[in-house]
Write a protein that holds these residues in place. Structure first.
Motif, PDB file in Angstrom:
ATOM      1  N   TYR A 168      85.052 -59.060  92.322  1.00 48.21           N
ATOM      2  CA  TYR A 168      83.642 -59.228  92.514  1.00 48.21           C
ATOM      3  C   TYR A 168      83.496 -60.120  94.291  1.00 48.21           C
ATOM      4  CZ  TYR A 168      79.297 -61.808  91.526  1.00 48.21           C
ATOM      5  OH  TYR A 168      77.804 -62.347  91.660  1.00 48.21           O
ATOM      6  N   ALA A 169      82.581 -59.281  95.004  1.00 48.37           N
ATOM      7  CA  ALA A 169      82.569 -59.509  96.315  1.00 48.37           C
ATOM      8  C   ALA A 169      81.691 -60.917  96.450  1.00 48.37           C
ATOM      9  CB  ALA A 169      81.781 -58.733  97.195  1.00 48.37           C
ATOM     10  N   ASN A 170      80.831 -61.186  95.632  1.00 50.69           N
ATOM     11  CA  ASN A 170      80.269 -62.264  95.403  1.00 50.69           C
ATOM     12  C   ASN A 170      79.689 -62.922  96.623  1.00 50.69           C
ATOM     13  OD1 ASN A 170      79.219 -64.558  93.955  1.00 50.69           O
ATOM     14  ND2 ASN A 170      81.074 -65.419  93.442  1.00 50.69           N
ATOM     15  N   GLN A 171      79.015 -62.245  97.315  1.00 49.93           N
ATOM     16  CA  GLN A 171      78.423 -62.666  98.671  1.00 49.93           C
ATOM     17  C   GLN A 171      77.629 -64.214  98.428  1.00 49.93           C
ATOM     18  OE1 GLN A 171      75.136 -60.810 100.610  1.00 49.93           O
ATOM     19  NE2 GLN A 171      74.306 -59.674  98.785  1.00 49.93           N
ATOM     20  N   PHE A 172      77.058 -64.442  97.353  1.00 47.88           N
ATOM     21  CA  PHE A 172      76.102 -65.385  97.135  1.00 47.88           C
ATOM     22  C   PHE A 172      76.989 -66.819  97.085  1.00 47.88           C
ATOM     23  CE2 PHE A 172      73.440 -62.151  96.141  1.00 47.88           C
ATOM     24  CZ  PHE A 172      72.573 -62.238  96.971  1.00 47.88           C
ATOM     25  N   GLU A 173      78.472 -66.871  96.885  1.00 50.60           N
ATOM     26  CA  GLU A 173      79.140 -68.024  96.511  1.00 50.60           C
ATOM     27  C   GLU A 173      80.236 -68.021  97.444  1.00 50.60           C
ATOM     28  OE1 GLU A 173      78.587 -69.377  92.030  1.00 50.60           O
ATOM     29  OE2 GLU A 173      79.181 -67.527  92.234  1.00 50.60           O
ATOM     30  N   THR A 174      81.008 -66.926  97.984  1.00 50.28           N
ATOM     31  CA  THR A 174      82.325 -66.961  98.488  1.00 50.28           C
ATOM     32  C   THR A 174      82.054 -67.387  99.948  1.00 50.28           C
ATOM     33  OG1 THR A 174      84.159 -65.561  99.495  1.00 50.28           O
ATOM     34  CG2 THR A 174      81.959 -64.634  99.295  1.00 50.28           C
ATOM     35  N   GLU A 175      83.093 -68.260 100.342  1.00 48.64           N
ATOM     36  CA  GLU A 175      83.285 -68.549 101.647  1.00 48.64           C
ATOM     37  C   GLU A 175      83.534 -67.711 102.767  1.00 48.64           C
ATOM     38  OE1 GLU A 175      82.821 -71.585 103.137  1.00 48.64           O
ATOM     39  OE2 GLU A 175      82.141 -72.892 101.164  1.00 48.64           O
ATOM     40  N   ASP A 176      83.968 -66.740 102.157  1.00 49.74           N
ATOM     41  CA  ASP A 176      84.338 -65.306 103.064  1.00 49.74           C
ATOM     42  C   ASP A 176      83.013 -64.773 103.703  1.00 49.74           C
ATOM     43  OD1 ASP A 176      86.862 -65.344 102.340  1.00 49.74           O
ATOM     44  OD2 ASP A 176      86.664 -63.976 101.072  1.00 49.74           O
ATOM     45  N   GLY A 192      69.198 -64.727 103.045  1.00 50.84           N
ATOM     46  CA  GLY A 192      69.185 -64.204 101.963  1.00 50.84           C
ATOM     47  C   GLY A 192      70.230 -64.658 101.040  1.00 50.84           C
ATOM     48  N   SER A 193      71.459 -64.675 101.433  1.00 57.24           N
ATOM     49  CA  SER A 193      72.569 -65.397 100.847  1.00 57.24           C
ATOM     50  C   SER A 193      72.615 -66.554 101.651  1.00 57.24           C
ATOM     51  CB  SER A 193      73.885 -64.590 100.981  1.00 57.24           C
ATOM     52  OG  SER A 193      74.210 -64.281 102.407  1.00 57.24           O
ATOM     53  N   ALA A 194      72.242 -66.522 102.957  1.00 57.12           N
ATOM     54  CA  ALA A 194      72.267 -67.750 104.026  1.00 57.12           C
ATOM     55  C   ALA A 194      73.472 -67.831 104.400  1.00 57.12           C
ATOM     56  CB  ALA A 194      71.936 -68.983 103.198  1.00 57.12           C
ATOM     57  N   GLY A 243      76.966 -69.632 108.727  1.00 58.52           N
ATOM     58  CA  GLY A 243      78.241 -69.022 109.520  1.00 58.52           C
ATOM     59  C   GLY A 243      77.925 -69.572 111.197  1.00 58.52           C
ATOM     60  N   LEU A 244      76.717 -69.245 111.478  1.00 59.55           N
ATOM     61  CA  LEU A 244      76.386 -69.742 112.807  1.00 59.55           C
ATOM     62  C   LEU A 244      76.110 -71.348 112.922  1.00 59.55           C
ATOM     63  CD1 LEU A 244      73.851 -66.785 113.881  1.00 59.55           C
ATOM     64  CD2 LEU A 244      76.221 -67.067 114.666  1.00 59.55           C
ATOM     65  N   ALA A 245      75.335 -71.726 112.031  1.00 59.91           N
ATOM     66  CA  ALA A 245      74.970 -73.256 112.065  1.00 59.91           C
ATOM     67  C   ALA A 245      76.406 -74.026 112.136  1.00 59.91           C
ATOM     68  CB  ALA A 245      74.032 -73.654 111.165  1.00 59.91           C
ATOM     69  N   GLU A 246      77.134 -73.645 111.335  1.00 59.86           N
ATOM     70  CA  GLU A 246      78.548 -74.546 111.067  1.00 59.86           C
ATOM     71  C   GLU A 246      79.311 -74.599 112.655  1.00 59.86           C
ATOM     72  OE1 GLU A 246      80.452 -73.400 106.820  1.00 59.86           O
ATOM     73  OE2 GLU A 246      80.794 -72.101 108.464  1.00 59.86           O
ATOM     74  N   ARG A 247      79.090 -73.431 113.578  1.00 57.62           N
ATOM     75  CA  ARG A 247      79.729 -73.422 114.626  1.00 57.62           C
ATOM     76  C   ARG A 247      78.960 -73.921 115.798  1.00 57.62           C
ATOM     77  NH1 ARG A 247      81.351 -69.617 111.331  1.00 57.62           N
ATOM     78  NH2 ARG A 247      83.880 -69.395 111.365  1.00 57.62           N
ATOM     79  N   LEU A 248      77.617 -73.917 115.625  1.00 56.63           N
ATOM     80  CA  LEU A 248      76.733 -74.342 116.670  1.00 56.63           C
ATOM     81  C   LEU A 248      76.234 -75.710 116.607  1.00 56.63           C
ATOM     82  CD1 LEU A 248      74.281 -71.317 116.651  1.00 56.63           C
ATOM     83  CD2 LEU A 248      75.644 -71.845 118.485  1.00 56.63           C
ATOM     84  N   TRP A 259      69.864 -72.333  95.331  1.00 60.14           N
ATOM     85  CA  TRP A 259      70.413 -72.688  96.469  1.00 60.14           C
ATOM     86  C   TRP A 259      71.760 -72.555  96.557  1.00 60.14           C
ATOM     87  CZ3 TRP A 259      67.632 -75.989 100.189  1.00 60.14           C
ATOM     88  CH2 TRP A 259      68.143 -76.223 101.327  1.00 60.14           C
ATOM     89  N   PRO A 260      72.354 -71.827  97.853  1.00 59.15           N
ATOM     90  CA  PRO A 260      73.653 -71.290  97.976  1.00 59.15           C
ATOM     91  C   PRO A 260      74.444 -72.876  98.175  1.00 59.15           C
ATOM     92  CG  PRO A 260      72.374 -70.188  99.647  1.00 59.15           C
ATOM     93  CD  PRO A 260      71.474 -71.489  99.074  1.00 59.15           C
ATOM     94  N   ASP A 261      75.780 -72.627  97.584  1.00 61.70           N
ATOM     95  CA  ASP A 261      76.808 -73.748  97.530  1.00 61.70           C
ATOM     96  C   ASP A 261      77.148 -74.104  98.958  1.00 61.70           C
ATOM     97  OD1 ASP A 261      76.893 -74.774  95.122  1.00 61.70           O
ATOM     98  OD2 ASP A 261      78.748 -74.013  94.564  1.00 61.70           O
ATOM     99  N   PHE A 262      77.486 -72.980  99.604  1.00 59.20           N
ATOM    100  CA  PHE A 262      77.931 -73.295 101.150  1.00 59.20           C
ATOM    101  C   PHE A 262      76.844 -73.615 102.119  1.00 59.20           C
ATOM    102  CE2 PHE A 262      77.907 -68.439 100.661  1.00 59.20           C
ATOM    103  CZ  PHE A 262      76.726 -68.300 101.314  1.00 59.20           C
ATOM    104  N   LEU A 263      75.464 -73.731 101.608  1.00 59.61           N
ATOM    105  CA  LEU A 263      74.310 -74.152 102.525  1.00 59.61           C
ATOM    106  C   LEU A 263      74.310 -75.327 102.511  1.00 59.61           C
ATOM    107  CD1 LEU A 263      72.251 -73.360 104.710  1.00 59.61           C
ATOM    108  CD2 LEU A 263      70.700 -72.975 102.525  1.00 59.61           C
ATOM    109  N   LYS A 264      75.053 -76.202 103.406  1.00 58.72           N
ATOM    110  CA  LYS A 264      74.955 -77.722 103.537  1.00 58.72           C
ATOM    111  C   LYS A 264      73.577 -78.152 104.292  1.00 58.72           C
ATOM    112  CE  LYS A 264      78.932 -77.992 101.841  1.00 58.72           C
ATOM    113  NZ  LYS A 264      78.946 -76.773 100.936  1.00 58.72           N
ATOM    114  N   HIS A 265      73.012 -79.117 103.612  1.00 59.17           N
ATOM    115  CA  HIS A 265      71.604 -79.845 104.187  1.00 59.17           C
ATOM    116  C   HIS A 265      71.720 -80.069 105.695  1.00 59.17           C
ATOM    117  CE1 HIS A 265      69.386 -79.385 100.188  1.00 59.17           C
ATOM    118  NE2 HIS A 265      70.247 -79.656  99.815  1.00 59.17           N
TER     119      HIS A 265
END
Ligand SMILES: Cc1ncc(COP(=O)(O)O)c(C=O)c1O
Length: 506
Positions: free
Chosen positions: A345-353, A380-382, A387-392, A426-432
């Motif tokens: 299950y690729a699970n784009q909505f939850e995986t840290e990948d 969509g999945s955010a 991925g960009l915001a974490e690095r920027l 709200w996606p788990d990996f999307l931190k406020h």
């Protein structure tokens, strides 16, 4: 190499450095700018490097100073003794054609290649074509003539000056003509360039021609500046055109990374399953092809038929889910399928990948822009945004974009025409703390902007790009400097959805 040359080397060993330093009048023109010429040659070298004919080790010193892994191959023991003492490197015994063959990124040589006949030169380059890495190169610093006439003029000129040794060299050794070198290079799969450094010497660079494969067309998308929209003073707006990925969207990056990571961990072996609005399915289908995996996708039936046709063409098996129940239902069915069958299950909505898939996108943007003052991306999945915001962060203002009917701003979940973005859970990996602003854009604004981008910039983008562009313009007043907005895909996969019509025009 002919034994005659060995005698010449023996005589030359002691006086070589004397000559390159300009103390031998006969060879002064040959070695004019010697340190500069060597540094120009060394500048080009990279990676694993084999130097042929290092002689007294002057170029070798520069290669070692660059920290390169150098193998030096020298036929003359007299020369090698001097070169080894100077550089501290042990030289291997051999020459251009006879050496312990090994893979290299760079093959380099100064003032030595002319010892080979043209036939030997061709044979040597043919060998290197087989042992160089894909982006390998051959760097030859040596005398080249433009024509036989030029060579004869030169011989006459130095004969008149009484430079008998130089004239004997010019007559005896195999100084090539530029077009001969160029033909050999082309024939053996190299590009050829020759830059003149003094009256005699050229820096010749032969680069292995490298043809891309389709899979190489994921990433390295174009970045363009948009200048036909009004912006506050001091603001520049750049769009990253993700429709230029192989499968036509930003999600090719995700498909590639999710599958690569799962295969590396030994988690995906036979079949992959995912819930998607389409672009993720296309990205996954491309990656599954590469790894010989099957792909099943659960798609709410309302989504663009173009994307579904493309997924199918790439080998995916599509299962429709009830549009009224949204992506939540597609996800539920995908997960149930994975549990039942053991599919991955690729699970784009939850995986840290998912967010990790965009490190390449971040690197490209930083390489292209240097500093990024604001980043705008739809969710969509955010994954793209995260991925960009974490690095920027913390240097960049980050703006996440959703359509009306998405829940990020606290609004109720509902349907929307804008496709590819919109969040139901709200996606788990999307931190406020990654979010500086949430822009909620109406379908009408997004679709109007799709038309504006087509008419003002000639850009044919999807509606999620339209929404991101509206958000970027809304937010432009909050920064000075570079704004980058991600355009995830193109208009042509939404023709059936009347992409160029706003609600009033439908
Ligand atoms: C057209 C389009 N835009 C934007 C996105 C949003 O990307 P993400 O899922 O990384 O938030 C997607 C995702 O599928 C998409 O297909």
């Amino acid at each position: 190499m002919s034994p005659a040359f060995m005698d010449i080397f023996e005589q030359w060993a002691d006086k070589y450095d004397h000559a390159v330093e300009g103390h031998d009048p006969e060879y002064r023109d040959v070695f004019t700018n010697y340190p500069f010429m060597l540094s120009e040659a060394a500048k080009q070298a990279r990676g694993k490097t084999i130097e042929f004919g290092p002689g007294t080790g002057n170029l070798t010193l520069l290669l070692l100073a660059k920290g390169l892994d150098v193998t030096a191959v020298e036929p003359s023991e007299e020369m090698a003794a001097i070169g080894q003492a100077k550089t501290g490197l042990t030289f291997e015994h051999g020459d251009f054609l006879n050496y312990k063959t090994q893979q290299a990124d760079t093959i380099i040589s100064s003032f030595a290649f002319h010892h080979l006949t043209n036939e030997e030169k061709e044979r040597a380059i043919k060998n290197y074509a087989e042992t160089l890495t894909d982006n390998g190169q051959i760097i030859i610093l040596d005398t080249v003539f433009n024509s036989p006439e030029e060579k004869q003029d030169m011989i006459r000129y130095y004969a008149d000056l009484g430079y008998d040794n130089l004239v004997a060299d010019l007559n005896r050794e195999y100084y090539p003509f530029k077009d001969v070198m160029k033909n050999i290079a082309n024939k053996l799969g190299f590009t050829y360039s020759a830059t003149q450094l003094n009256k005699f010497a050229y820096l010749q660079v032969l680069r292995k021609k490298h043809y891309k494969k389709p899979a190489d067309l994921i990433g390295q998308t174009p970045l363009v500046e948009l200048t036909n929209f009004q912006l506050p003073p001091g603001v520049r707006l750049f769009a990253k055109l993700e429709m230029y990925n192989l499968g036509g969207s930003v999600k090719d990056r995700l498909g590639q990374n999710i599958i690569e990571s799962a295969v590396r961990r030994g988690e995906a072996a036979d079949e992959v399953v995912e819930a998607t609005a389409g672009n993720t399915g296309i990205g996954l289908a491309l990656a599954c092809q590469q790894y010989g995996l099957k792909l099943k996708v659960f798609v709410p039936e309302k989504f663009s038929v173009e994307k579904q046709e493309i997924m199918r063409a790439l080998g995916a098996d599509i299962v429709h889910t009830d549009s009224a129940l949204g992506m939540v239902e597609a996800r539920r069915q995908a997960q149930a399928y994975a549990e039942k069958t053991g599919a991955y299950y690729a699970n784009q909505f939850e995986t840290e990948d998912n967010p990790a898939s965009y490190s390449g996108l971040y690197n490209e943007l930083i390489d292209e822009l240097g500093t990024i003052d604001m980043m705008v991306a739809g969710a969509g999945s955010a994954g793209t945004f995260t991925g960009l915001a974490e690095r920027l962060k913390p240097y960049t203002r980050t703006v996440i974009v959703e359509p009306e009917g998405s829940i990020l701003n606290g609004g109720p979940s509902g349907s929307h025409r804008t496709e590819g973005i919109g969040v139901e859970v709200w996606p788990d990996f999307l931190k406020h703390d990654l979010i500086d602003a949430i822009e909620t854009i109406s379908d009408d604004e997004a679709f109007q902007m799709v038309k504006d981008l087509a008419q003002k910039e000639g850009l044919l983008v999807g509606s999620s790009s339209g929404a991101a562009m509206v958000a970027a313009l809304n937010q432009a007043e909050y920064v000075k400097g570079n704004i980058v907005v991600i355009f995830p895909d193109a208009s042509d996969r939404y023709i059936s959805q009347q992409i160029f019509k706003t609600k009033g025009e439908l």
